[in-house]
Design a protein around this motif. Sequence first.
Motif, PDB file in Angstrom:
ATOM      1  N   LEU A   1       0.668  -1.287   0.124  1.00 13.90           N
ATOM      2  CA  LEU A   1       0.050   0.102   0.014  1.00 13.90           C
ATOM      3  C   LEU A   1       1.067   1.280  -0.062  1.00 13.90           C
ATOM      4  CD1 LEU A   1      -2.729  -1.102   2.522  1.00 13.90           C
ATOM      5  CD2 LEU A   1      -2.807  -1.080   0.346  1.00 13.90           C
ATOM      6  N   VAL A   2       0.684   2.012  -0.837  1.00 17.63           N
ATOM      7  CA  VAL A   2       1.344   3.468  -0.876  1.00 17.63           C
ATOM      8  C   VAL A   2       0.542   4.596  -0.348  1.00 17.63           C
ATOM      9  CG1 VAL A   2       2.384   5.037  -2.599  1.00 17.63           C
ATOM     10  CG2 VAL A   2       2.593   2.429  -3.177  1.00 17.63           C
ATOM     11  N   LEU A   3       1.027   5.096   0.584  1.00 14.98           N
ATOM     12  CA  LEU A   3       0.301   6.277   1.285  1.00 14.98           C
ATOM     13  C   LEU A   3       0.858   7.550   0.826  1.00 14.98           C
ATOM     14  CD1 LEU A   3       0.406   3.557   3.409  1.00 14.98           C
ATOM     15  CD2 LEU A   3      -1.094   5.137   4.802  1.00 14.98           C
ATOM     16  N   ALA A   4       0.091   8.508   0.215  1.00 17.95           N
ATOM     17  CA  ALA A   4       0.279   9.903   0.113  1.00 17.95           C
ATOM     18  C   ALA A   4      -0.755  10.789   0.364  1.00 17.95           C
ATOM     19  CB  ALA A   4       0.923  10.102  -1.094  1.00 17.95           C
ATOM     20  N   SER A   5      -0.497  11.886   0.566  1.00 19.19           N
ATOM     21  CA  SER A   5      -1.482  12.970   0.783  1.00 19.19           C
ATOM     22  C   SER A   5      -1.012  14.197   0.014  1.00 19.19           C
ATOM     23  CB  SER A   5      -1.669  13.539   2.209  1.00 19.19           C
ATOM     24  OG  SER A   5      -2.997  14.078   2.318  1.00 19.19           O
ATOM     25  N   PHE A   6      -0.221  15.044   0.389  1.00 22.11           N
ATOM     26  CA  PHE A   6       0.078  16.493  -0.212  1.00 22.11           C
ATOM     27  C   PHE A   6       1.354  16.241  -1.057  1.00 22.11           C
ATOM     28  CE2 PHE A   6      -2.547  17.215   3.601  1.00 22.11           C
ATOM     29  CZ  PHE A   6      -3.521  18.034   2.894  1.00 22.11           C
ATOM     30  N   ASP A   7       1.766  16.770  -1.996  1.00 20.70           N
ATOM     31  CA  ASP A   7       2.988  17.346  -2.798  1.00 20.70           C
ATOM     32  C   ASP A   7       3.488  15.765  -3.334  1.00 20.70           C
ATOM     33  OD1 ASP A   7       5.052  18.582  -3.683  1.00 20.70           O
ATOM     34  OD2 ASP A   7       6.514  18.299  -2.001  1.00 20.70           O
ATOM     35  N   VAL A   8       2.299  15.173  -3.831  1.00 15.46           N
ATOM     36  CA  VAL A   8       2.738  13.732  -4.450  1.00 15.46           C
ATOM     37  C   VAL A   8       3.210  13.855  -5.884  1.00 15.46           C
ATOM     38  CG1 VAL A   8       0.342  13.442  -5.379  1.00 15.46           C
ATOM     39  CG2 VAL A   8       1.814  11.606  -4.566  1.00 15.46           C
ATOM     40  N   ARG A   9       2.850  14.863  -6.444  1.00 17.23           N
ATOM     41  CA  ARG A   9       3.360  15.023  -8.032  1.00 17.23           C
ATOM     42  C   ARG A   9       4.871  14.860  -8.150  1.00 17.23           C
ATOM     43  NH1 ARG A   9      -1.017  16.517 -11.951  1.00 17.23           N
ATOM     44  NH2 ARG A   9      -2.774  16.687 -10.634  1.00 17.23           N
ATOM     45  N   ARG A  10       5.656  15.555  -7.337  1.00 18.90           N
ATOM     46  CA  ARG A  10       7.074  15.243  -7.563  1.00 18.90           C
ATOM     47  C   ARG A  10       7.472  13.587  -7.359  1.00 18.90           C
ATOM     48  NH1 ARG A  10      10.248  15.575  -2.316  1.00 18.90           N
ATOM     49  NH2 ARG A  10       8.855  15.611  -0.728  1.00 18.90           N
ATOM     50  N   HIS A  11       6.753  13.068  -6.534  1.00 13.93           N
ATOM     51  CA  HIS A  11       7.126  11.477  -6.399  1.00 13.93           C
ATOM     52  C   HIS A  11       6.725  10.923  -7.523  1.00 13.93           C
ATOM     53  CE1 HIS A  11       8.318  12.314  -2.384  1.00 13.93           C
ATOM     54  NE2 HIS A  11       7.075  12.898  -2.062  1.00 13.93           N
ATOM     55  N   ALA A  12       5.617  11.400  -8.424  1.00  9.76           N
ATOM     56  CA  ALA A  12       5.062  10.453  -9.380  1.00  9.76           C
ATOM     57  C   ALA A  12       6.073  10.913 -10.512  1.00  9.76           C
ATOM     58  CB  ALA A  12       4.015  11.135  -9.800  1.00  9.76           C
ATOM     59  N   ARG A  13       7.069  11.734 -10.732  1.00 11.55           N
ATOM     60  CA  ARG A  13       7.926  11.708 -11.538  1.00 11.55           C
ATOM     61  C   ARG A  13       9.428  11.156 -11.284  1.00 11.55           C
ATOM     62  NH1 ARG A  13       5.952  17.094 -10.949  1.00 11.55           N
ATOM     63  NH2 ARG A  13       7.808  17.702  -9.834  1.00 11.55           N
ATOM     64  N   ASP A  14       9.576  10.478  -9.923  1.00 10.86           N
ATOM     65  CA  ASP A  14      10.563   9.940  -9.634  1.00 10.86           C
ATOM     66  C   ASP A  14      10.845   8.556 -10.355  1.00 10.86           C
ATOM     67  OD1 ASP A  14      12.548   8.201  -8.107  1.00 10.86           O
ATOM     68  OD2 ASP A  14      11.934   9.040  -6.150  1.00 10.86           O
ATOM     69  N   PRO A  15      11.760   8.198 -11.165  1.00 12.89           N
ATOM     70  CA  PRO A  15      11.977   7.136 -11.887  1.00 12.89           C
ATOM     71  C   PRO A  15      12.410   5.930 -11.092  1.00 12.89           C
ATOM     72  CG  PRO A  15      13.704   8.887 -12.719  1.00 12.89           C
ATOM     73  CD  PRO A  15      12.776   9.384 -11.358  1.00 12.89           C
ATOM     74  N   ALA A  16      12.940   6.158 -10.217  1.00 14.41           N
ATOM     75  CA  ALA A  16      13.512   5.104  -9.185  1.00 14.41           C
ATOM     76  C   ALA A  16      12.361   4.239  -8.479  1.00 14.41           C
ATOM     77  CB  ALA A  16      14.581   5.513  -8.358  1.00 14.41           C
ATOM     78  N   LEU A  17      11.416   5.423  -7.899  1.00 18.29           N
ATOM     79  CA  LEU A  17      10.316   4.867  -7.290  1.00 18.29           C
ATOM     80  C   LEU A  17       9.294   4.198  -8.139  1.00 18.29           C
ATOM     81  CD1 LEU A  17       8.194   4.683  -4.817  1.00 18.29           C
ATOM     82  CD2 LEU A  17       7.610   7.150  -5.499  1.00 18.29           C
ATOM     83  N   LYS A  18       8.990   4.712  -9.546  1.00 18.77           N
ATOM     84  CA  LYS A  18       8.365   4.118 -10.262  1.00 18.77           C
ATOM     85  C   LYS A  18       8.917   2.614 -10.559  1.00 18.77           C
ATOM     86  CE  LYS A  18       8.083   7.525 -13.021  1.00 18.77           C
ATOM     87  NZ  LYS A  18       7.711   8.528 -14.204  1.00 18.77           N
ATOM     88  N   ALA A  19      10.007   2.272 -10.993  1.00 20.12           N
ATOM     89  CA  ALA A  19      10.860   1.412 -11.287  1.00 20.12           C
ATOM     90  C   ALA A  19      10.675   0.182 -10.101  1.00 20.12           C
ATOM     91  CB  ALA A  19      12.281   1.463 -11.713  1.00 20.12           C
ATOM     92  N   TRP A  20      10.866   0.792  -8.999  1.00 14.09           N
ATOM     93  CA  TRP A  20      10.652  -0.374  -7.693  1.00 14.09           C
ATOM     94  C   TRP A  20       9.088  -0.641  -7.605  1.00 14.09           C
ATOM     95  CZ3 TRP A  20       7.856   0.171  -3.239  1.00 14.09           C
ATOM     96  CH2 TRP A  20       8.176  -1.016  -2.206  1.00 14.09           C
ATOM     97  N   LEU A  21       8.242   0.248  -7.771  1.00 12.53           N
ATOM     98  CA  LEU A  21       6.717  -0.114  -7.756  1.00 12.53           C
ATOM     99  C   LEU A  21       6.407  -1.308  -8.789  1.00 12.53           C
ATOM    100  CD1 LEU A  21       4.856   3.139  -7.208  1.00 12.53           C
ATOM    101  CD2 LEU A  21       5.156   1.194  -5.652  1.00 12.53           C
ATOM    102  N   ARG A  22       6.977  -1.307 -10.071  1.00 15.13           N
ATOM    103  CA  ARG A  22       6.810  -2.002 -11.017  1.00 15.13           C
ATOM    104  C   ARG A  22       7.410  -3.569 -10.660  1.00 15.13           C
ATOM    105  NH1 ARG A  22       7.196   2.517 -14.375  1.00 15.13           N
ATOM    106  NH2 ARG A  22       9.708   2.234 -14.523  1.00 15.13           N
ATOM    107  N   ARG A  23       8.777  -3.423 -10.085  1.00 16.87           N
ATOM    108  CA  ARG A  23       9.572  -4.437  -9.540  1.00 16.87           C
ATOM    109  C   ARG A  23       8.370  -5.032  -8.525  1.00 16.87           C
ATOM    110  NH1 ARG A  23      13.922  -2.550  -9.533  1.00 16.87           N
ATOM    111  NH2 ARG A  23      14.183  -1.850  -7.565  1.00 16.87           N
ATOM    112  N   VAL A  24       8.112  -4.681  -7.513  1.00 14.89           N
ATOM    113  CA  VAL A  24       7.291  -5.077  -6.639  1.00 14.89           C
ATOM    114  C   VAL A  24       6.010  -5.701  -7.245  1.00 14.89           C
ATOM    115  CG1 VAL A  24       5.694  -4.723  -4.509  1.00 14.89           C
ATOM    116  CG2 VAL A  24       7.827  -3.714  -4.720  1.00 14.89           C
ATOM    117  N   ALA A  25       5.504  -5.207  -8.267  1.00 15.28           N
ATOM    118  CA  ALA A  25       4.315  -5.726  -8.919  1.00 15.28           C
ATOM    119  C   ALA A  25       4.676  -7.083  -9.549  1.00 15.28           C
ATOM    120  CB  ALA A  25       3.545  -4.822  -9.799  1.00 15.28           C
ATOM    121  N   ARG A  26       5.643  -7.104 -10.368  1.00 18.85           N
ATOM    122  CA  ARG A  26       6.278  -8.193 -10.929  1.00 18.85           C
ATOM    123  C   ARG A  26       6.417  -9.433 -10.100  1.00 18.85           C
ATOM    124  NH1 ARG A  26       9.420  -4.787 -13.826  1.00 18.85           N
ATOM    125  NH2 ARG A  26      11.200  -5.342 -12.504  1.00 18.85           N
ATOM    126  N   HIS A  27       6.919  -9.127  -8.681  1.00 19.54           N
ATOM    127  CA  HIS A  27       7.066 -10.253  -7.919  1.00 19.54           C
ATOM    128  C   HIS A  27       5.547 -10.721  -7.222  1.00 19.54           C
ATOM    129  CE1 HIS A  27      11.251 -10.472  -7.627  1.00 19.54           C
ATOM    130  NE2 HIS A  27      11.469  -9.077  -7.785  1.00 19.54           N
TER     131      HIS A  27
END
Length: 175
Positions: free
Chosen positions: A76-102
């Motif tokens: 579960l990813v929990l966010a509230s404010f200032d989330v758009r900068r995290h949506a641009r984080d390539p390392a975070l997005k790659a990690w989320l895809r890896r977790v999903a693949r597992h």
Amino acid sequence: MAEESRLVGLLLLPEFSQFGLAAVTESLFVANWLSGRRRYRWQTLSLDGRAVRSSAGQKLPVDAGIGEATRFDLLLVLASFDVRRHARDPALKAWLRRVARHGATIGSIETASEVVAAAGLLDGLPVAVHWDNLQGFAESHPRCDAVSQLYTRSEDRLTCAGQSATLDMVLAWIA
């Protein structure tokens, strides 16, 4: 044969809502208590393994950073404010895809859907979005079906609009 407990990862992005975190952990705790065994375990995560400041300004220590773990039954990813900068984080997005693949079910609480959608993990799915963010989310993520619902559930994705909807979504997953 004893049933193995399920591991829930809780990625706390800066400015996350403590209400959402409490809704998740208390639901899992009560499910364990009612069943008389430890059916659910949870691990709190941050981007760097350091404490995370909530939207209310309190710093919460975490168990690990995202680079240290990728295998969960539910993340579960929990966010509230200032989330758009995290949506641009390539390392975070790659990690989320890896977790999903597992094999993890991926869930997003409140504005965390912005990050999960940016990782391409909500394409073609209904995504529960808070009414205040509905139009903006729909414009930013046209491959997703932004809906004004408390929560959505597909085979391996969960989304919720936040606050008390978090409780509804987690209880549906437990059930």
